[in-house]
Design an enzyme around this catalytic site. Structure first.
Site, PDB file in Angstrom:
ATOM      1  CB  CYS A   1      -0.951  -0.015   1.186  1.00  0.00           C
ATOM      2  SG  CYS A   1      -1.977  -1.502   1.193  1.00  0.00           S
TER       3      CYS A   1
ATOM      4  CG  HIS B   1      -6.066   2.361   0.992  1.00  0.00           C
ATOM      5  ND1 HIS B   1      -4.891   2.876   0.466  1.00  0.00           N
ATOM      6  CD2 HIS B   1      -5.683   1.258   1.718  1.00  0.00           C
ATOM      7  CE1 HIS B   1      -3.875   2.120   0.847  1.00  0.00           C
ATOM      8  NE2 HIS B   1      -4.318   1.143   1.598  1.00  0.00           N
TER       9      HIS B   1
END
Lengths: 421, 421
Positions: free
Chosen positions: B94, B367
């Site tokens: 991420c 996200h």
């Protein structure tokens, strides 16, 4: 006039290690990287504390989807005791670790770090051939993989185009294969450390042992022409035109030029680092050349001030035999359409004027994709330092060697020039 | 005394763009990146020829295994007309695009390039929630994912440890969620541009329209306590503690400091770039802190000469509400165990002394993992330039802002400090 790229600070290679390449179902990526890392540590003549490594760049392509484990930067960082220091994965398909090498160079040249480990690893043999072929096709552009191309098909198309344009044929590809196998027979780390003659002998012995009809071939080309020994994969790519499925790891220690002699009296200096990207076959005006390789060569030659004739030997990305011909032309070692003649005349042999793939190349040394870029540079390291053993290029004062790494169908290419001073 | 990292050459951000974040089943990665790229181009006040871009760094994590297309560097290079110039993918789960940003900085600071595009993209919504949970778990270390941990479980464990050590409870996590939603209600690019009060109103209206029993909650916490409105995912992580599945793209144009004013009168200067790696939960002595974040902070503070109290506002990686508390302590904004009290007292609100996640954070802005790192820096860009519209931090002369990006369970962390001069 092309822009001449320069680094603000010189960078040197002071250590290198590579695992044996092959199919090792009992080894995982950590085992393979550790094997390379240990050799790298041992290669540093004046000794070195691995705690001084400040950052890691790691190339890997397929571990996410082949072994269902991603995010390899911190895993290898943990393995070698680097954490909490930074670890960054780079990916450019089969050029993933050449990108890691380049980012390591930038990180030091930027002044931010002085000592950086760069490496690559790949664990492929736990998948079937079909799974590997399908998985690697993720590296093609959408217009290729989704219409059914896998890599042997792609390079078969390039070979057909090359044949058509320049009048070459399969016999010329065989010259590449025979040379690569000859070099690999002198490389104990190669996946296939056998010449084609060795292969012929082994096949004959096996037949004798099993009481089967004993085959006979007049020479190496007769063997390669025999569809029993060398079956077609995607015409004109036959089995011996294609690199294998491999596992392996490789790494190098990069340091700022001004501290290189603290590690070894014999560092190698990075004089050219070039990279390029390409659009894929659907957008290529000519299938016998790759724009990404040409851009990589322009950048690297521009930075180094060197010309193709200054490069004394090179590893090039021979994932398929035809690729070697295309690259040695794109890199300027031979004129367009002359590569296949150069190989035929023996010019690229280990004892010729421009040795290509003295390691045996991807075809015979093996192609664990994420380890390949730094694996190629490992051969340059060995040759330039005079440590290549039986396959050492003879009768030359080697000063300048290079490595060319390709990802996908020309999507990512790198060209790196190292110098011994 | 820690080593003080320095760059040989300054680097500035002169343009930035970000797509709307959300679930867009009709958009692919190229659409999302193009949306960000067009906004980036338009953001360059003094105009700019995109042909002057010399290289691309692109963060992406999941496209290989979620949409079965890998090797995204050259695909995006082709999209924006960059080929044959270089394109490199970085991956740190991420934190993938924060790594791209950092490599872009190194590439310019090294002297090799002057103008580099950095970006990230992710396409996640075409998979089911279960597939995403399983796929993202590839970013955990082998000792986590293979024993059954997915991310809500990992962060649930961190929250439990935090509660145990510091006496916090679920009510404190709710303060994070309420603040993030409040900020996101002012961010038109957020996936959930709604305050918790907006959510309460919408749920009430929907019930009325459908003729169902109309719910009532006394206040936002009552809503978040209601297991019907906010069901448990992995205790104590409930739905409103968890960021969503998102698609999105973001990019920034980096240039050498000495040419920044050719692009805009208002560039932002990169004064700190830090990164770290971590071993994973199995090897952590304390689950309420992350060694990778601390190393990233050390590097960035060391380079900048700044202290935590010099940072005026920050985006931090709130993939889960508990993560925000842990990070604002590890980054030194608040003492260990004081983060939850700071949020309770309103110190991290947009109008507080240390605004955190003015964008709405990952929880509400969204996200799309590979786009998140540069998406966070996009918010810093907007705030520092006074272009954040309704959510502009009030009554402050903003000079210094930061962004913290996390990959995996602490495997990769970055911390980046930008300054307006």
């Amino acid at each position: 006039m092309k822009k001449k790229h320069k680094l603000a600070r010189g960078v040197a290679v002071v250590g290198a290690g590579m695992s044996k390449f092959g199919m090792f179902k009992d080894k995982d990526s950590k085992d393979l990287f550790a094997e390379a890392f240990r050799e790298m540590l041992a290669s540093i003549d004046k000794g070195f504390d691995p705690n001084d490594i400040e950052a890691l760049y790691l190339g890997n392509f397929t571990n996410d989807f082949f072994i269902h484990q991603g995010h390899w930067g911190p895993i290898i960082s943990d393995l070698i005791g680097l954490a909490p220091k930074p670890a960054t994965r780079t990916e450019g398909a089969c050029a993933s670790s050449a990108l890691a090498f380049r980012e390591g160079v930038f990180a030091i040249a930027s002044g931010f770090y002085d000592i950086v480990l760069v490496g690559g690893v790949e664990e492929m043999s736990k998948r079937t051939t079909e799974e590997v072929a399908e998985g690697l096709a993720l590296a093609t552009v959408p217009y290729e993989g989704r219409v059914g191309f896998t890599f042997p098909g792609v390079f078969g198309a390039l070979a057909t185009a090359y044949f058509h344009k320049y009048g070459a044929n399969r016999e010329h590809l065989m010259n590449v294969t025979i040379k690569s196998h000859s070099n690999a027979s002198l490389n104990p780390k190669a996946q296939f450390p056998f010449s084609i003659k060795d292969m012929m002998t082994m096949k004959t012995e096996t037949a004798k042992k099993k009481g089967k009809p004993v085959p006979h071939w007049d020479d190496e080309k007769a063997f390669l022409r025999d569809p029993g020994a060398n079956p077609v994969v995607a015409w004109p790519m036959h089995l011996y035109d294609c690199c294998p499925i491999s596992d392996g790891g490789a790494c190098m220690l990069l340091v700022a030029e001004e501290i290189a002699k603290n590690f070894t009296d014999n560092p190698l200096y990075i004089v050219g680092i070039g990279q390029g990207s390409g659009k894929g076959l659907h957008a290529a005006a000519d299938l016998t050349t790759m724009e990404a390789t040409k851009n990589a060569a322009d950048e690297a030659y521009g930075m180094s001030g060197l010309k193709p004739e200054d490069i004394q030997f090179s590893e090039v990305h021979d994932c398929f035999s035809i690729a070697e011909l295309i690259h040695i032309e794109d890199l300027g070692f031979f004129k367009p359409g002359q590569g296949y003649k150069a190989v035929e005349e023996g010019l690229t042999r280990r004892d010729g004027p421009m040795p290509i793939n003295t390691s045996g190349g991807l075809k015979c040394k093996g192609h664990p994709v994420g380890a390949t870029g730094i694996g190629q540079l490992f051969e340059v390291w060995k040759q330039l330092r005079g440590e290549a053993g039986e396959r050492q290029i003879p009768n030359k004062d080697l000063r300048i060697g290079a490595a060319h790494n390709l990802g996908g169908t020309g999507g990512t290419c790198t060209f790196t020039i190292l110098e011994r001073r």
